[in-house]
Design an enzyme around this catalytic site. Structure first.
Site, PDB file in Angstrom:
ATOM      1  N   CYS A   2       0.826  -1.218   0.000  1.00  0.00           N
ATOM      2  CA  CYS A   2       0.000   0.000   0.000  1.00  0.00           C
ATOM      3  C   CYS A   2       0.856   1.262   0.000  1.00  0.00           C
ATOM      4  O   CYS A   2       1.931   1.293   0.602  1.00  0.00           O
ATOM      5  CB  CYS A   2      -0.882   0.026   1.238  1.00  0.00           C
ATOM      6  SG  CYS A   2      -1.938  -1.397   1.381  1.00  0.00           S
ATOM      7  N   ARG A  27       5.649  -0.492  -6.461  1.00  0.00           N
ATOM      8  CA  ARG A  27       5.661  -1.297  -5.242  1.00  0.00           C
ATOM      9  C   ARG A  27       4.590  -2.383  -5.238  1.00  0.00           C
ATOM     10  O   ARG A  27       4.595  -3.246  -4.375  1.00  0.00           O
ATOM     11  CB  ARG A  27       5.426  -0.391  -4.036  1.00  0.00           C
ATOM     12  CG  ARG A  27       6.616   0.464  -3.805  1.00  0.00           C
ATOM     13  CD  ARG A  27       6.331   1.525  -2.799  1.00  0.00           C
ATOM     14  NE  ARG A  27       7.575   2.143  -2.445  1.00  0.00           N
ATOM     15  CZ  ARG A  27       8.123   2.093  -1.248  1.00  0.00           C
ATOM     16  NH1 ARG A  27       7.528   1.472  -0.267  1.00  0.00           N
ATOM     17  NH2 ARG A  27       9.265   2.673  -1.012  1.00  0.00           N
ATOM     18  N   TRP A  75      -2.910  -2.790  -1.497  1.00  0.00           N
ATOM     19  CA  TRP A  75      -2.526  -4.192  -1.709  1.00  0.00           C
ATOM     20  C   TRP A  75      -3.364  -4.962  -0.694  1.00  0.00           C
ATOM     21  O   TRP A  75      -3.139  -4.846   0.519  1.00  0.00           O
ATOM     22  CB  TRP A  75      -1.029  -4.356  -1.463  1.00  0.00           C
ATOM     23  CG  TRP A  75      -0.492  -5.707  -1.789  1.00  0.00           C
ATOM     24  CD1 TRP A  75      -0.080  -6.153  -3.010  1.00  0.00           C
ATOM     25  CD2 TRP A  75      -0.288  -6.794  -0.880  1.00  0.00           C
ATOM     26  NE1 TRP A  75       0.373  -7.449  -2.913  1.00  0.00           N
ATOM     27  CE2 TRP A  75       0.261  -7.873  -1.620  1.00  0.00           C
ATOM     28  CE3 TRP A  75      -0.493  -6.976   0.490  1.00  0.00           C
ATOM     29  CZ2 TRP A  75       0.592  -9.092  -1.051  1.00  0.00           C
ATOM     30  CZ3 TRP A  75      -0.164  -8.196   1.058  1.00  0.00           C
ATOM     31  CH2 TRP A  75       0.370  -9.240   0.290  1.00  0.00           C
ATOM     32  N   ASN A  99      -2.307   2.528   5.737  1.00  0.00           N
ATOM     33  CA  ASN A  99      -1.400   1.406   5.452  1.00  0.00           C
ATOM     34  C   ASN A  99      -1.230   0.631   6.745  1.00  0.00           C
ATOM     35  O   ASN A  99      -1.130   1.233   7.811  1.00  0.00           O
ATOM     36  CB  ASN A  99      -0.009   1.897   5.034  1.00  0.00           C
ATOM     37  CG  ASN A  99       0.019   2.438   3.633  1.00  0.00           C
ATOM     38  OD1 ASN A  99      -0.982   2.376   2.926  1.00  0.00           O
ATOM     39  ND2 ASN A  99       1.157   2.971   3.238  1.00  0.00           N
ATOM     40  N   GLY A 100      -1.122  -0.692   6.635  1.00  0.00           N
ATOM     41  CA  GLY A 100      -0.910  -1.505   7.832  1.00  0.00           C
ATOM     42  C   GLY A 100      -2.124  -2.374   8.102  1.00  0.00           C
ATOM     43  O   GLY A 100      -2.946  -2.606   7.213  1.00  0.00           O
ATOM     44  N   GLU A 470      17.747 -18.588  -4.544  1.00  0.00           N
ATOM     45  CA  GLU A 470      17.434 -17.307  -5.164  1.00  0.00           C
ATOM     46  C   GLU A 470      16.941 -17.510  -6.606  1.00  0.00           C
ATOM     47  O   GLU A 470      15.993 -16.850  -7.047  1.00  0.00           O
ATOM     48  CB  GLU A 470      18.681 -16.398  -5.106  1.00  0.00           C
ATOM     49  CG  GLU A 470      18.553 -15.043  -5.772  1.00  0.00           C
ATOM     50  CD  GLU A 470      17.431 -14.174  -5.240  1.00  0.00           C
ATOM     51  OE1 GLU A 470      16.819 -14.491  -4.208  1.00  0.00           O
ATOM     52  OE2 GLU A 470      17.126 -13.165  -5.895  1.00  0.00           O
ATOM     53  N   LYS A 474      13.300 -16.322  -7.868  1.00  0.00           N
ATOM     54  CA  LYS A 474      13.109 -15.446  -9.041  1.00  0.00           C
ATOM     55  C   LYS A 474      12.100 -16.065  -9.989  1.00  0.00           C
ATOM     56  O   LYS A 474      11.185 -15.413 -10.457  1.00  0.00           O
ATOM     57  CB  LYS A 474      14.407 -15.243  -9.823  1.00  0.00           C
ATOM     58  CG  LYS A 474      15.460 -14.288  -9.369  1.00  0.00           C
ATOM     59  CD  LYS A 474      15.090 -12.877  -9.126  1.00  0.00           C
ATOM     60  CE  LYS A 474      14.251 -12.665  -7.929  1.00  0.00           C
ATOM     61  NZ  LYS A 474      14.807 -12.218  -6.715  1.00  0.00           N
ATOM     62  N   GLU A 477       8.437 -16.162  -8.635  1.00  0.00           N
ATOM     63  CA  GLU A 477       7.829 -14.832  -8.513  1.00  0.00           C
ATOM     64  C   GLU A 477       7.245 -14.329  -9.829  1.00  0.00           C
ATOM     65  O   GLU A 477       6.174 -13.748  -9.838  1.00  0.00           O
ATOM     66  CB  GLU A 477       8.891 -13.805  -8.083  1.00  0.00           C
ATOM     67  CG  GLU A 477       9.213 -13.808  -6.621  1.00  0.00           C
ATOM     68  CD  GLU A 477      10.095 -12.638  -6.247  1.00  0.00           C
ATOM     69  OE1 GLU A 477      11.258 -12.621  -6.692  1.00  0.00           O
ATOM     70  OE2 GLU A 477       9.629 -11.746  -5.530  1.00  0.00           O
ATOM     71  N   HIS A 493      17.317 -37.390  -0.077  1.00  0.00           N
ATOM     72  CA  HIS A 493      16.627 -37.569   1.200  1.00  0.00           C
ATOM     73  C   HIS A 493      15.137 -37.254   1.078  1.00  0.00           C
ATOM     74  O   HIS A 493      14.488 -36.921   2.065  1.00  0.00           O
ATOM     75  CB  HIS A 493      17.299 -36.706   2.272  1.00  0.00           C
ATOM     76  CG  HIS A 493      18.729 -37.098   2.493  1.00  0.00           C
ATOM     77  ND1 HIS A 493      19.089 -38.250   3.130  1.00  0.00           N
ATOM     78  CD2 HIS A 493      19.883 -36.510   2.092  1.00  0.00           C
ATOM     79  CE1 HIS A 493      20.416 -38.358   3.132  1.00  0.00           C
ATOM     80  NE2 HIS A 493      20.916 -37.313   2.508  1.00  0.00           N
ATOM     81  N   LYS A 589       6.520  -4.628  -3.818  1.00  0.00           N
ATOM     82  CA  LYS A 589       7.955  -4.345  -3.735  1.00  0.00           C
ATOM     83  C   LYS A 589       8.387  -4.111  -2.299  1.00  0.00           C
ATOM     84  O   LYS A 589       9.514  -4.417  -1.923  1.00  0.00           O
ATOM     85  CB  LYS A 589       8.266  -3.110  -4.594  1.00  0.00           C
ATOM     86  CG  LYS A 589       9.738  -2.782  -4.717  1.00  0.00           C
ATOM     87  CD  LYS A 589      10.457  -3.805  -5.560  1.00  0.00           C
ATOM     88  CE  LYS A 589      11.965  -3.641  -5.504  1.00  0.00           C
ATOM     89  NZ  LYS A 589      12.642  -4.900  -5.880  1.00  0.00           N
TER      90      LYS A 589
HETATM   91  O1  M6R Z   1      12.988  -4.877   0.885  1.00  0.00           O
HETATM   92  P1  M6R Z   1      13.438  -6.192   1.427  1.00  0.00           P
HETATM   93  O2  M6R Z   1      14.766  -6.594   0.900  1.00  0.00           O
HETATM   94  O3  M6R Z   1      13.414  -6.237   2.924  1.00  0.00           O
HETATM   95  O4  M6R Z   1      12.381  -7.234   0.911  1.00  0.00           O
HETATM   96  C1  M6R Z   1      12.391  -8.564   1.309  1.00  0.00           C
HETATM   97  C2  M6R Z   1      11.551  -9.405   0.378  1.00  0.00           C
HETATM   98  O5  M6R Z   1      10.213  -9.007   0.418  1.00  0.00           O
HETATM   99  C3  M6R Z   1      12.057  -9.300  -1.068  1.00  0.00           C
HETATM  100  O6  M6R Z   1      13.392  -9.646  -1.168  1.00  0.00           O
HETATM  101  C4  M6R Z   1      11.224 -10.206  -2.007  1.00  0.00           C
HETATM  102  O7  M6R Z   1      11.468 -11.541  -1.703  1.00  0.00           O
HETATM  103  C5  M6R Z   1      11.578  -9.866  -3.454  1.00  0.00           C
HETATM  104  N1  M6R Z   1      10.375  -9.676  -4.204  1.00  0.00           N
HETATM  105  C6  M6R Z   1      12.413 -10.897  -4.098  1.00  0.00           C
HETATM  106  O8  M6R Z   1      12.590 -10.737  -5.450  1.00  0.00           O
END
Ligand code: M6R
Length: 594
Positions: A2, A27, A75, A99-100, A470, A474, A477, A493, A589
């Site tokens: 948000c 975001r 959001w 927000n929150g 990672e 990626k 996502e 395992h 974001k």
């Molecule tokens: O802003 P931050 O690095 O604290 O965010 C943490 C995660 O929300 C962020 O890394 C998220 O996993 C990304 N979308 C990854 O691509």
């Protein structure tokens, strides 16, 4: 997640709020709205989907003269992403954005419903405006009514409220979610981050948790901790790339040099930390979420192998409620690209409460996490717009690597010669992030073979395990395909039970680290008919597909070259699937709720 923007002044309020919201668009959000109060008329517009829908909806609306306005990108947390659930929420004569999360909203709602209030939305936010209007009947002073409203709420919030009987002011409250107030000559701005305000204000106040107040054009100077705020609006452009994510992958080799800037002198590492920083540190605790957590896990291998410091890494949302044991000799590092991640911020507060030495690795100066940490080091890679982090990850790993070597050197755990070797290794690793056009072309081509199947495993060993995590993160996502990261040796395992020709195994096979071990693990998968895509320096006949990286002399160069391959692979698969690469579904974001 948000976003909030607010404005008091005489310029066209609708345009100011809409262009502020646009700056927060990257975001992630699913609906948006604005309320403008001017000439005793309170007008509210809300829509689902992108801001362009909101712009179209209010294109014939103008508000001349002095007034106040608030806007929001939502959001969804409570209630679906519908128009009625979008903010602002309104009562008879007031309007609110938030927000929150209000944790006790159900109790408050029931109380208000018992007094005859009708609720339109399923949100937690709507209680705020109705409670405020109820309180106005009891407390004729607006601020008192607002304070009583806020004091009845439990949860995290950044709130802006406007009301017809106080047409020249905005009521605000902050607890746990970021909110700042900026001022220029005769205008006041609010926002949930500084991005929408750059170039519009010359002074700023970052509100603290517990701040509740009211602002008009004359009261800004009464705030505490006002700071100058300069800077020109640099609107980040795609510069010919198809997506921000693609641009951010390509620019890594350049921006990582900024991470190094003034921190390497005569092959030594100089960090802006006090002289005795390393005193009393015998172990490191790293706490983060998502990609930043993966960077932290990568750093554990570097801290322990290269810097000889015992390190634990924990996901922030787990740390918070696990009654963690916090020992005094611990350096507590939080990593966050945005500096606003709620779980990471709360974990940091907990560590501060326990008097640990806390350090933030962050990309955003003045963010909540930077302000909360006792020490901070900025990654300095410029705004990252793609929701899927790329340059944030590489800069975090580079900076943490430097930090480990810096501490080890100060504690005399490694020799000057070893520091030199590491510095040249760091520089070479940055070079290894330069995208090789032939490799990108190859990934464009082979991506068409990976659009189906029942899932992906990304495997690697040692520091290539967090890189595998990672790579999987990626891919899921932005492709919405199921992907998991695993240590190569762990497959037998359990996960190997899934192996068949429709299981895709992206295998990281560095020449300079545990080559034979990972080769065995890949062979085990190949023997069970899994489809194997190897990322390596040299040709290998176990592979169904192979992506050859350039020739390197160290495992960390291979790490960064393979990171580029994984980022591009996710990008190309996502493009082929027709997804919104920069703003993938359901993601934000900056994750400002826990
Ligand atoms: O802003 P931050 O690095 O604290 O965010 C943490 C995660 O929300 C962020 O890394 C998220 O996993 C990304 N979308 C990854 O691509």
């Amino acid at each position: 997640m948000c976003g909030i923007v607010g404005y008091i002044g005489s310029n066209e309020k609708k345009n100011i709020i809409l262009s502020g919201l646009k700056e927060l668009e990257y975001r992630g959000y699913d609906s948006a709205g604005i309320s403008v109060l001017s000439n005793n008329i309170l007008s509210t517009f809300k829509t689902t989907g992108k801001l362009i829908n909101l712009e179209n909806k209010c294109k014939d609306f103008n508000s001349s003269g002095f007034g106040v306005a608030i806007g929001h990108t939502r959001w969804a947390t409570h209630g679906k992403a519908t128009e009625v659930n979008a903010h602002p929420h309104f009562g008879e004569s007031s309007s609110v954005v938030h927000n929150g999360i209000i944790e006790n909203f159900l109790e408050v709602k029931q109380l208000l419903e018992s007094r005859g209030k009708i609720f339109l939305s399923q949100t937690d936010t709507e209680v705020i405006v109705h409670l405020f209007e109820e309180n106005l009947k009891i407390y004729p002073n607006h601020l008192e009514a607002f304070k009583n409203t806020i004091n009845s709420l439990i949860g995290s919030y950044a709130i802006l409220l406007i009301t017809k009987s106080a047409p020249d002011r905005i009521f605000y409250a902050k607890n746990g979610s970021p909110l700042l107030i900026g001022a220029s000559k005769d205008e006041i701005y609010f926002a949930s981050s500084s991005t929408p305000l750059i170039g519009l204000i010359d002074r700023v106040c970052y509100l603290e948790d517990g701040d509740i107040g009211v602002m008009d054009t004359k009261s800004f100077d009464n705030l505490k901790n006002i700071q100058p705020m300069g800077g020109e609006k640099i609107s980040s452009q795609k510069d010919g790339y198809r997506y921000f994510m693609e641009k951010e992958i390509y620019e890594q080799h350049k921006v990582l040099k900024d991470t190094l800037r003034n921190r390497i002198l005569d092959d030594d590492i100089i960090l802006d930390l006090p002289d005795n920083f390393e005193d009393d540190i015998s172990r490191i605790y790293i706490c983060a979420c998502g990609t930043s957590y993966n960077a932290g896990l990568s750093a554990k291998y570097l801290f322990e192998r290269e810097a000889k410091i015992k390190t634990d890494v924990v996901i922030a949302s787990e740390f918070r409620y696990a009654d963690p044991i916090m020992e005094k000799d611990t350096l507590f590092i939080v990593i966050s690209q945005s500096g606003e991640t709620a779980d990471t911020l709360e974990a940091l507060k907990l560590a501060n409460k326990n008097n640990l030495k806390t350090l933030a690795i962050c990309n955003v100066d003045n963010s909540s996490i930077v302000r909360e940490a006792k020490y901070s080091l900025l990654t300095r890679v410029g705004i990252e717009k793609g929701v899927a982090s790329t340059k944030a990850f590489s800069s975090q790993v580079i900076l943490l690597w430097m930090l480990g070597i810096y501490i080890a050197k100060k504690k005399s755990l490694i020799s000057i010669e070893q520091v030199r070797t590491q510095v040249s290794n760091i520089k070479a690793s940055i070079e290894a992030t330069k995208v090789n056009a032939c490799i990108h072309d190859r990934l464009k081509k082979i991506s068409k073979r990976y659009l189906h199947g029942h899932g992906f495993f990304f495997i690697g060993r040692d520091i290539f395990y967090p890189l595998a995590l990672e790579g999987a993160l990626k891919l899921k996502e932005i492709s919405y395909l199921h992907a998991d990261g695993y240590p190569g040796g762990e497959m037998k395992h359990g996960p190997i039970a899934l192996a068949d020709s429709e299981l895709f195994c992206v295998s990281l096979m560095p020449k300079h680290l545990l080559y034979d071990k990972i080769k065995n693990n890949i062979q085990e998968l190949s023997a069970r008919d899994a489809t194997i895509c190897i990322v390596a320096q040299e040709y290998n006949d176990i592979a169904d597909d192979i992506v050859l990286i350039d020739k390197f002399n160290s495992y960390m160069e291979e790490f960064f070259a393979m990171m580029i391959v994984l980022q591009l692979l996710a990008l190309e698969i996502s493009i082929r699937l027709g997804n919104d690469v920069d703003m993938p579904r359901n993601l934000a974001k900056s994750v400002t709720v826990e």
